[in-house]
Design a protein around this motif. Structure first.
Motif, PDB file in Angstrom:
ATOM      1  N   VAL A  21       0.830  -1.207   0.000  1.00  0.00           N
ATOM      2  CA  VAL A  21       0.000   0.000   0.000  1.00  0.00           C
ATOM      3  C   VAL A  21       0.866   1.258   0.000  1.00  0.00           C
ATOM      4  N   ILE A  22       1.884   1.288   0.882  1.00  0.00           N
ATOM      5  CA  ILE A  22       2.688   2.516   0.990  1.00  0.00           C
ATOM      6  C   ILE A  22       3.497   2.751  -0.284  1.00  0.00           C
ATOM      7  N   ILE A  23       4.158   1.690  -0.783  1.00  0.00           N
ATOM      8  CA  ILE A  23       4.961   1.871  -2.004  1.00  0.00           C
ATOM      9  C   ILE A  23       4.065   2.278  -3.161  1.00  0.00           C
ATOM     10  N   GLY A  24       2.909   1.589  -3.289  1.00  0.00           N
ATOM     11  CA  GLY A  24       1.992   1.922  -4.370  1.00  0.00           C
ATOM     12  C   GLY A  24       1.506   3.353  -4.274  1.00  0.00           C
ATOM     13  N   ALA A  25       1.143   3.800  -3.059  1.00  0.00           N
ATOM     14  CA  ALA A  25       0.626   5.157  -2.892  1.00  0.00           C
ATOM     15  C   ALA A  25       1.710   6.176  -3.238  1.00  0.00           C
ATOM     16  N   LEU A  26       2.957   5.898  -2.822  1.00  0.00           N
ATOM     17  CA  LEU A  26       4.029   6.841  -3.152  1.00  0.00           C
ATOM     18  C   LEU A  26       4.234   6.911  -4.657  1.00  0.00           C
ATOM     19  N   ARG A  27       4.141   5.779  -5.337  1.00  0.00           N
ATOM     20  CA  ARG A  27       4.294   5.798  -6.790  1.00  0.00           C
ATOM     21  C   ARG A  27       3.135   6.540  -7.454  1.00  0.00           C
ATOM     22  N   VAL A  28       1.906   6.390  -6.884  1.00  0.00           N
ATOM     23  CA  VAL A  28       0.755   7.095  -7.475  1.00  0.00           C
ATOM     24  C   VAL A  28       1.007   8.592  -7.477  1.00  0.00           C
ATOM     25  N   VAL A  29       1.564   9.126  -6.395  1.00  0.00           N
ATOM     26  CA  VAL A  29       1.719  10.580  -6.330  1.00  0.00           C
ATOM     27  C   VAL A  29       3.050  11.061  -6.883  1.00  0.00           C
ATOM     28  N   THR A  30       3.972  10.146  -7.263  1.00  0.00           N
ATOM     29  CA  THR A  30       5.251  10.639  -7.762  1.00  0.00           C
ATOM     30  C   THR A  30       5.532  10.257  -9.213  1.00  0.00           C
ATOM     31  N   THR A  31       4.858   9.236  -9.759  1.00  0.00           N
ATOM     32  CA  THR A  31       5.241   8.776 -11.091  1.00  0.00           C
ATOM     33  C   THR A  31       4.923   9.834 -12.148  1.00  0.00           C
ATOM     34  N   ASN A  32       5.702   9.787 -13.221  1.00  0.00           N
ATOM     35  CA  ASN A  32       5.517  10.779 -14.286  1.00  0.00           C
ATOM     36  C   ASN A  32       4.694  10.238 -15.440  1.00  0.00           C
ATOM     37  N   ASN A  33       4.003   9.143 -15.207  1.00  0.00           N
ATOM     38  CA  ASN A  33       3.209   8.523 -16.268  1.00  0.00           C
ATOM     39  C   ASN A  33       1.806   8.291 -15.737  1.00  0.00           C
ATOM     40  N   VAL A  34       0.808   8.891 -16.388  1.00  0.00           N
ATOM     41  CA  VAL A  34      -0.558   8.854 -15.848  1.00  0.00           C
ATOM     42  C   VAL A  34      -1.093   7.428 -15.794  1.00  0.00           C
ATOM     43  N   VAL A  35      -0.816   6.644 -16.850  1.00  0.00           N
ATOM     44  CA  VAL A  35      -1.342   5.284 -16.883  1.00  0.00           C
ATOM     45  C   VAL A  35      -0.685   4.433 -15.786  1.00  0.00           C
ATOM     46  N   LEU A  39      -2.306   2.265 -12.634  1.00  0.00           N
ATOM     47  CA  LEU A  39      -2.014   0.864 -12.326  1.00  0.00           C
ATOM     48  C   LEU A  39      -1.461   0.711 -10.910  1.00  0.00           C
ATOM     49  N   TRP A  40      -0.640   1.673 -10.456  1.00  0.00           N
ATOM     50  CA  TRP A  40      -0.194   1.629  -9.056  1.00  0.00           C
ATOM     51  C   TRP A  40      -1.363   1.812  -8.113  1.00  0.00           C
ATOM     52  N   LEU A  41      -2.359   2.597  -8.544  1.00  0.00           N
ATOM     53  CA  LEU A  41      -3.556   2.765  -7.720  1.00  0.00           C
ATOM     54  C   LEU A  41      -4.249   1.421  -7.527  1.00  0.00           C
ATOM     55  N   VAL A  42      -4.220   0.563  -8.558  1.00  0.00           N
ATOM     56  CA  VAL A  42      -4.797  -0.782  -8.414  1.00  0.00           C
ATOM     57  C   VAL A  42      -4.081  -1.532  -7.288  1.00  0.00           C
TER      58      VAL A  42
ATOM     59  N   ARG B  24      -0.024  17.728  -7.370  1.00  0.00           N
ATOM     60  CA  ARG B  24      -0.260  17.338  -8.754  1.00  0.00           C
ATOM     61  C   ARG B  24      -0.949  18.457  -9.527  1.00  0.00           C
ATOM     62  N   ARG B  25      -0.607  18.583 -10.796  1.00  0.00           N
ATOM     63  CA  ARG B  25      -1.237  19.599 -11.636  1.00  0.00           C
ATOM     64  C   ARG B  25      -2.316  19.006 -12.518  1.00  0.00           C
ATOM     65  N   ASN B  26      -2.207  17.723 -12.793  1.00  0.00           N
ATOM     66  CA  ASN B  26      -3.144  17.059 -13.698  1.00  0.00           C
ATOM     67  C   ASN B  26      -4.433  16.722 -12.953  1.00  0.00           C
ATOM     68  N   GLY B  27      -5.587  17.098 -13.522  1.00  0.00           N
ATOM     69  CA  GLY B  27      -6.858  16.896 -12.832  1.00  0.00           C
ATOM     70  C   GLY B  27      -7.139  15.445 -12.485  1.00  0.00           C
ATOM     71  N   VAL B  28      -6.839  14.529 -13.403  1.00  0.00           N
ATOM     72  CA  VAL B  28      -7.089  13.109 -13.137  1.00  0.00           C
ATOM     73  C   VAL B  28      -6.219  12.619 -11.981  1.00  0.00           C
ATOM     74  N   MET B  29      -4.970  13.117 -11.923  1.00  0.00           N
ATOM     75  CA  MET B  29      -4.084  12.687 -10.839  1.00  0.00           C
ATOM     76  C   MET B  29      -4.590  13.178  -9.485  1.00  0.00           C
ATOM     77  N   VAL B  30      -5.173  14.382  -9.456  1.00  0.00           N
ATOM     78  CA  VAL B  30      -5.730  14.898  -8.199  1.00  0.00           C
ATOM     79  C   VAL B  30      -6.875  14.007  -7.733  1.00  0.00           C
ATOM     80  N   LEU B  31      -7.731  13.572  -8.698  1.00  0.00           N
ATOM     81  CA  LEU B  31      -8.832  12.674  -8.323  1.00  0.00           C
ATOM     82  C   LEU B  31      -8.295  11.359  -7.758  1.00  0.00           C
ATOM     83  N   MET B  32      -7.210  10.841  -8.351  1.00  0.00           N
ATOM     84  CA  MET B  32      -6.611   9.597  -7.822  1.00  0.00           C
ATOM     85  C   MET B  32      -6.130   9.799  -6.394  1.00  0.00           C
ATOM     86  N   SER B  33      -5.528  10.960  -6.118  1.00  0.00           N
ATOM     87  CA  SER B  33      -5.054  11.228  -4.757  1.00  0.00           C
ATOM     88  C   SER B  33      -6.220  11.292  -3.781  1.00  0.00           C
TER      89      SER B  33
END
Lengths: 169, 99
Positions: A21-35, A39-42, B24-33
């Protein structure tokens, strides 16, 4: 003896889940790729669902998987596609003011952790915390019937609102 | 299992979510957070429900999951409309209501 082994197993399982959970959450907020973030959110959502199963809330755990992983992440992927975010590395996902966000987030984590350790230092959840799904449904359809109906109206309102907002003029 | 293990996991997830919403600046990323924050709340509900031996925690966790689904639907519709009107979902550029 058996109880001790169960507790060790619970701690190991919890450690694994917490790491995911922690590693995934950190990747969700730091990765530079939306997709990749989706997937990390999964991973985070599956880990949280696993922690629900660990405390015996298996119905909530399964619902978490069905609704979050099955529906919400798919919605996110559709949102990413429809807003045509470039698939691949993107450098402008994080605001230039991100150090300020750390200045906010780290004190929040610190204060919460201090308060929780101070208040619930050595409280155990207990070994057998299973609650029957039948009890959950009884509770929803008796004590919490009105909130349940209100939530269904809210879902309808959100559905109509989303259609109205996203519809082409 | 210690109650605090779950509560601290929830606290960490909450703080990470807050960081994501702010940074985050991207709207979709904010929703994920925001989803991360709602999950932190759910962990607390279920853990306290198990601690107090009551199903109420689970019931409210289910309500939160339902409302999160509604929130994502409306939120993504708003982001979509933003993209249609401005050809960008960069939240730093959304300043029409700035005084």
């Amino acid at each position: 003896m058996v109880l001790g082994a169960t507790m060790v197993a619970q701690h190991i399982a919890f450690g694994l889940i917490a790491a995911i959970v922690i590693i995934g959450a950190l990747r969700v907020v730091t990765t530079n790729n939306v997709v990749h973030a989706a997937l990390w959110l999964v991973a985070v959502l599956v880990g949280v669902g696993g922690s629900f199963v660990l405390v015996g809330a298996e119905f909530v755990g399964v619902t978490q998987l069905l609704i979050y992983v099955g529906a919400i992440v798919v919605l996110f992927l559709f949102g990413i596609m429809l807003t045509r975010a470039p698939i691949g590395r993107e450098v402008h996902l994080t605001s230039r003011a991100w150090p300020l966000a750390i200045v906010v987030a780290v004190p929040i984590a610190g204060v919460l952790a201090y308060t929780l350790i101070d208040a619930y230092g050595a409280d155990h959840i207990g070994d057998d915390t299973r609650q029957l799904t039948a009890q959950v449904s009884d509770s929803i359809f008796s004590t919490y019937l009105i909130p349940f109906e209100v939530v269904s109206v809210l879902l309808l309102a959100a559905l109509i609102g989303a259609i109205v907002l996203a519809r082409k003029e | 299992v210690l109650l605090n293990e779950f509560l601290l996991l929830g606290a960490a997830l909450f703080a990470i979510g807050v960081y994501g919403v702010l940074a985050r600046r991207n709207g979709v990323m904010v929703l994920m957070s925001i989803e991360l924050i709602l999950n932190a709340v759910n962990i607390n509900f279920v853990a306290f429900g198990a601690f107090h031996r009551t199903v109420v925690g689970q019931v409210f966790a289910l309500f939160v999951i339902t409302i999160a689904a509604a929130e994502v639907g409306v939120g993504l519709a708003i982001v979509l409309m933003l993209y249609r009107n401005r050809a960008s979902i960069d939240l730093d550029q959304v300043d029409a209501m700035r005084g």
